[in-house]
Design a protein around this motif. Structure first.
Motif, PDB file in Angstrom:
ATOM      1  N   PRO A 141       0.827  -1.220   0.000  1.00  0.00           N
ATOM      2  CA  PRO A 141       0.000   0.000   0.000  1.00  0.00           C
ATOM      3  C   PRO A 141       0.854   1.261   0.000  1.00  0.00           C
ATOM      4  O   PRO A 141       0.420   2.298  -0.510  1.00  0.00           O
ATOM      5  CB  PRO A 141      -0.799  -0.101   1.309  1.00  0.00           C
ATOM      6  CG  PRO A 141      -0.720  -1.528   1.730  1.00  0.00           C
ATOM      7  CD  PRO A 141       0.577  -2.058   1.188  1.00  0.00           C
ATOM      8  N   ALA A 142       2.077   1.182   0.516  1.00  0.00           N
ATOM      9  CA  ALA A 142       2.918   2.382   0.561  1.00  0.00           C
ATOM     10  C   ALA A 142       3.340   2.798  -0.846  1.00  0.00           C
ATOM     11  O   ALA A 142       3.410   3.980  -1.155  1.00  0.00           O
ATOM     12  CB  ALA A 142       4.151   2.115   1.425  1.00  0.00           C
ATOM     13  N   LEU A 143       3.578   1.833  -1.717  1.00  0.00           N
ATOM     14  CA  LEU A 143       4.021   2.172  -3.084  1.00  0.00           C
ATOM     15  C   LEU A 143       2.849   2.370  -4.037  1.00  0.00           C
ATOM     16  O   LEU A 143       2.924   3.147  -4.970  1.00  0.00           O
ATOM     17  CB  LEU A 143       4.910   1.055  -3.634  1.00  0.00           C
ATOM     18  CG  LEU A 143       6.414   1.211  -3.437  1.00  0.00           C
ATOM     19  CD1 LEU A 143       7.154   0.151  -4.247  1.00  0.00           C
ATOM     20  CD2 LEU A 143       6.883   2.591  -3.878  1.00  0.00           C
ATOM     21  N   LEU A 144       1.756   1.615  -3.799  1.00  0.00           N
ATOM     22  CA  LEU A 144       0.635   1.663  -4.750  1.00  0.00           C
ATOM     23  C   LEU A 144      -0.339   2.791  -4.438  1.00  0.00           C
ATOM     24  O   LEU A 144      -1.204   3.110  -5.246  1.00  0.00           O
ATOM     25  CB  LEU A 144      -0.117   0.318  -4.738  1.00  0.00           C
ATOM     26  CG  LEU A 144       0.688  -0.882  -5.244  1.00  0.00           C
ATOM     27  CD1 LEU A 144      -0.047  -2.193  -4.967  1.00  0.00           C
ATOM     28  CD2 LEU A 144       0.944  -0.768  -6.747  1.00  0.00           C
ATOM     29  N   GLY A 145      -0.209   3.388  -3.250  1.00  0.00           N
ATOM     30  CA  GLY A 145      -1.251   4.315  -2.771  1.00  0.00           C
ATOM     31  C   GLY A 145      -1.110   5.748  -3.220  1.00  0.00           C
ATOM     32  O   GLY A 145      -1.803   6.620  -2.680  1.00  0.00           O
ATOM     33  N   GLY A 146      -0.242   6.045  -4.158  1.00  0.00           N
ATOM     34  CA  GLY A 146      -0.129   7.409  -4.682  1.00  0.00           C
ATOM     35  C   GLY A 146       0.318   8.422  -3.634  1.00  0.00           C
ATOM     36  O   GLY A 146      -0.095   9.580  -3.681  1.00  0.00           O
ATOM     37  N   GLY A 147       1.101   7.964  -2.664  1.00  0.00           N
ATOM     38  CA  GLY A 147       1.630   8.904  -1.660  1.00  0.00           C
ATOM     39  C   GLY A 147       0.622   9.296  -0.590  1.00  0.00           C
ATOM     40  O   GLY A 147       0.899  10.138   0.260  1.00  0.00           O
ATOM     41  N   ASN A 148      -0.576   8.674  -0.640  1.00  0.00           N
ATOM     42  CA  ASN A 148      -1.613   9.064   0.338  1.00  0.00           C
ATOM     43  C   ASN A 148      -1.843   7.968   1.360  1.00  0.00           C
ATOM     44  O   ASN A 148      -2.967   7.626   1.690  1.00  0.00           O
ATOM     45  CB  ASN A 148      -2.937   9.343  -0.392  1.00  0.00           C
ATOM     46  CG  ASN A 148      -2.769  10.423  -1.425  1.00  0.00           C
ATOM     47  OD1 ASN A 148      -2.112  11.427  -1.168  1.00  0.00           O
ATOM     48  ND2 ASN A 148      -3.330  10.207  -2.603  1.00  0.00           N
ATOM     49  N   ILE A 149      -0.784   7.414   1.894  1.00  0.00           N
ATOM     50  CA  ILE A 149      -0.946   6.225   2.722  1.00  0.00           C
ATOM     51  C   ILE A 149      -1.860   6.453   3.922  1.00  0.00           C
ATOM     52  O   ILE A 149      -2.700   5.607   4.229  1.00  0.00           O
ATOM     53  CB  ILE A 149       0.426   5.635   3.134  1.00  0.00           C
ATOM     54  CG1 ILE A 149       0.229   4.366   3.938  1.00  0.00           C
ATOM     55  CG2 ILE A 149       1.284   6.602   3.919  1.00  0.00           C
ATOM     56  CD1 ILE A 149       1.112   3.255   3.535  1.00  0.00           C
ATOM     57  N   GLU A 150      -1.753   7.631   4.552  1.00  0.00           N
ATOM     58  CA  GLU A 150      -2.575   7.883   5.739  1.00  0.00           C
ATOM     59  C   GLU A 150      -4.056   7.959   5.381  1.00  0.00           C
ATOM     60  O   GLU A 150      -4.893   7.325   6.020  1.00  0.00           O
ATOM     61  CB  GLU A 150      -2.132   9.181   6.438  1.00  0.00           C
ATOM     62  CG  GLU A 150      -0.902   9.019   7.323  1.00  0.00           C
ATOM     63  CD  GLU A 150      -1.000   7.841   8.305  1.00  0.00           C
ATOM     64  OE1 GLU A 150      -2.075   7.670   8.926  1.00  0.00           O
ATOM     65  OE2 GLU A 150      -0.015   7.093   8.446  1.00  0.00           O
ATOM     66  N   SER A 151      -4.393   8.743   4.337  1.00  0.00           N
ATOM     67  CA  SER A 151      -5.818   8.891   4.009  1.00  0.00           C
ATOM     68  C   SER A 151      -6.363   7.589   3.406  1.00  0.00           C
ATOM     69  O   SER A 151      -7.527   7.225   3.615  1.00  0.00           O
ATOM     70  CB  SER A 151      -6.064  10.076   3.072  1.00  0.00           C
ATOM     71  OG  SER A 151      -5.361   9.879   1.875  1.00  0.00           O
ATOM     72  N   ASN A 152      -5.521   6.821   2.710  1.00  0.00           N
ATOM     73  CA  ASN A 152      -5.979   5.523   2.193  1.00  0.00           C
ATOM     74  C   ASN A 152      -6.289   4.574   3.348  1.00  0.00           C
ATOM     75  O   ASN A 152      -7.293   3.865   3.341  1.00  0.00           O
ATOM     76  CB  ASN A 152      -4.895   4.886   1.311  1.00  0.00           C
ATOM     77  CG  ASN A 152      -4.674   5.665   0.033  1.00  0.00           C
ATOM     78  OD1 ASN A 152      -5.532   6.439  -0.375  1.00  0.00           O
ATOM     79  ND2 ASN A 152      -3.518   5.486  -0.585  1.00  0.00           N
ATOM     80  N   HIS A 153      -5.411   4.615   4.343  1.00  0.00           N
ATOM     81  CA  HIS A 153      -5.595   3.789   5.533  1.00  0.00           C
ATOM     82  C   HIS A 153      -6.908   4.186   6.238  1.00  0.00           C
ATOM     83  O   HIS A 153      -7.700   3.326   6.629  1.00  0.00           O
ATOM     84  CB  HIS A 153      -4.387   3.992   6.446  1.00  0.00           C
ATOM     85  CG  HIS A 153      -4.527   3.371   7.792  1.00  0.00           C
ATOM     86  ND1 HIS A 153      -4.504   2.019   8.003  1.00  0.00           N
ATOM     87  CD2 HIS A 153      -4.749   3.935   9.014  1.00  0.00           C
ATOM     88  CE1 HIS A 153      -4.674   1.770   9.280  1.00  0.00           C
ATOM     89  NE2 HIS A 153      -4.829   2.909   9.921  1.00  0.00           N
ATOM     90  N   GLU A 154      -7.149   5.523   6.332  1.00  0.00           N
ATOM     91  CA  GLU A 154      -8.381   5.985   7.001  1.00  0.00           C
ATOM     92  C   GLU A 154      -9.617   5.538   6.230  1.00  0.00           C
ATOM     93  O   GLU A 154     -10.637   5.185   6.820  1.00  0.00           O
ATOM     94  CB  GLU A 154      -8.378   7.517   7.127  1.00  0.00           C
ATOM     95  CG  GLU A 154      -7.502   7.999   8.282  1.00  0.00           C
ATOM     96  CD  GLU A 154      -7.128   9.480   8.174  1.00  0.00           C
ATOM     97  OE1 GLU A 154      -7.835  10.217   7.443  1.00  0.00           O
ATOM     98  OE2 GLU A 154      -6.125   9.868   8.799  1.00  0.00           O
ATOM     99  N   ALA A 155      -9.541   5.550   4.897  1.00  0.00           N
ATOM    100  CA  ALA A 155     -10.700   5.128   4.079  1.00  0.00           C
ATOM    101  C   ALA A 155     -11.012   3.650   4.330  1.00  0.00           C
ATOM    102  O   ALA A 155     -12.177   3.250   4.444  1.00  0.00           O
ATOM    103  CB  ALA A 155     -10.413   5.367   2.604  1.00  0.00           C
ATOM    104  N   ALA A 156      -9.952   2.838   4.440  1.00  0.00           N
ATOM    105  CA  ALA A 156     -10.163   1.409   4.705  1.00  0.00           C
ATOM    106  C   ALA A 156     -10.778   1.228   6.094  1.00  0.00           C
ATOM    107  O   ALA A 156     -11.727   0.441   6.268  1.00  0.00           O
ATOM    108  CB  ALA A 156      -8.825   0.658   4.614  1.00  0.00           C
TER     109      ALA A 156
END
Ligand code: NDP
Length: 338
Positions: A276-291
């Motif tokens: 997720p760190a490489l695939l997430g477009g640099g938005n790891i925190e907000s991607n994590h929050e969405a999940a």
């Protein structure tokens, strides 16, 4: 006498190790298998726990089984690793392949491990969790023996074909599901036959393709997938992705290979790790929050997340010890001292 024995994880592992090595399985092969069965006992997944040991001995006795298999990863490309399990159990190959899979996923964003020529009968969640522990998402699948008919058919050509998925979470155990694509486990149908109980409609058909609640008729006919044509297509996808795509046997070929030895299926396994760190477009925190918002929306309405039951059982075992039925324990001790 108490009808349960309380054991530590190490004691369950030691017991299985004794039985497996006594029957000629190398220490290196036996270790991850004994551990996987102990983890299943700990997490209250009994069908993949100690009760599997007698079946493992049948598999070890298969003329093609290699008790001393010593798999070594082969790096096919920057993202792909292949490991030939050399007709031993899949778990040692997985353990060794994991050491390459994880750094490759972190370097490339996605990485694939193709395990070939492995005997396999364990649950897939221990492998999924071994990947999510590194902060990676995981997808694992494998064919089995051809026991399952496609939707609309009556001839078994598909396997029970499990699919397991894991998503790493920061302050919680990972989101993990792991299930077969058949409507029910074959062992569950056999249990109904033994207890003279009908099975629910939809689990299988007789040898003429007629829907039936008779477990014996399904065992000699065909099992069905869950979800009609949808499960049937998913099971076919597993056949292809973890079969011909990576040079492995289909469930039909695995059944022919077994030649009625009643060993565990011998096939390939497809393991994919995503970072997720490489695939997430640099938005790891907000991607994590969405999940996390998604998980909260599921759990918030009273629906349970898959693996929740298992994680609760794990907590219980960690504080109270692993409870094994006295009858099963005595049977395994007999095998360990044979
Ligand atoms: P189940 O139908 O019991 O489904 C298991 C999954 O669904 C688990 O993740 C479970 O979580 C979750 N689940 C169950 N009920 C609910 C619910 N009400 N709400 C949310 N989630 C739920 O599993 P199967 O019988 O299909 O498969 C069991 C095992 O058998 C798997 O581990 C699979 O890998 C293994 N298997 C292996 C094969 C092989 O060739 N290696 C072949 C076929 C199966 P929880 O555990 O918390 O209940």
């Amino acid at each position: 006498m108490c009808d349960e024995v309380v054991l530590s994880l190490e004691e369950v592992i030691d017991l299985s190790m004794k039985v497996l090595t006594l029957n000629g399985l190398s220490h290196a092969q036996a270790q991850p298998l004994a551990r996987a069965m102990a983890l299943a006992e700990r997490d209250d997944c009994r069908s993949h726990g100690l009760q599997r040991l007698p079946g493992c001995l049948d598999t070890i006795s298969h003329p093609r089984f290699n008790r001393n298999a010593d798999p070594k990863p082969e790096e096919v490309s920057a993202a792909v690793t292949r490991i030939d399990a050399d007709f031993g159990y899949s778990l040692l190959a997985f353990e060794r392949g994991l050491e390459v899979l994880v750094p490759k996923a972190k370097a490339m964003g996605v990485s694939i491990l193709a395990i070939n020529n492995c005997f396999h009968s364990t649950a897939l969640w221990p492998e999924v969790e071994a990947i999510t522990a590194h902060g990676l998402a995981a997808l694992i699948m494998n064919p089995s023996h051809s026991w399952v008919a496609p939707a609309g058919g009556s001839t078994p050509v598909l396997g029970t074909n499990p699919i397991a998925f894991g998503w790493p979470r920061k302050d919680h155990p990972p989101y993990v599901f792991d299930f077969a694509t058949s409507a029910a486990a074959r062992a569950e149908i056999a249990r109904h036959r033994k207890e003279n109980q009908p099975i629910p409609m939809g689990w299988g058909v007789d040898s003429e393709g007629r829907p039936t609640t008779d477990p014996a008729a399904v065992l000699s006919g065909a099992m069905l997938t869950f979800g009609g044509h949808k499960g049937s297509a998913l099971a076919t996808m597993v056949e292809l992705l973890a079969g011909p795509l990576i040079g492995g046997l289909t469930s039909m070929q695995s059944m022919a290979f077994d030649a009625d030895a009643k060993a565990a299926p011998c096939h390939a396994e497809l393991v994919i790790a995503f970072d997720p760190a490489l695939l997430g477009g640099g938005n790891i925190e907000s991607n994590h929050e969405a999940a996390e918002a998604l998980f909260a929306a599921i759990a918030g309405q009273g629906a349970r997340l898959p693996s929740e039951r298992r994680f609760l059982a794990r907590q219980r075992s960690e504080s109270e010890g692993i409870k094994v039925s006295r009858e099963l324990y005595d049977r395994i001790v007999l095998l360990a001292n044979a």
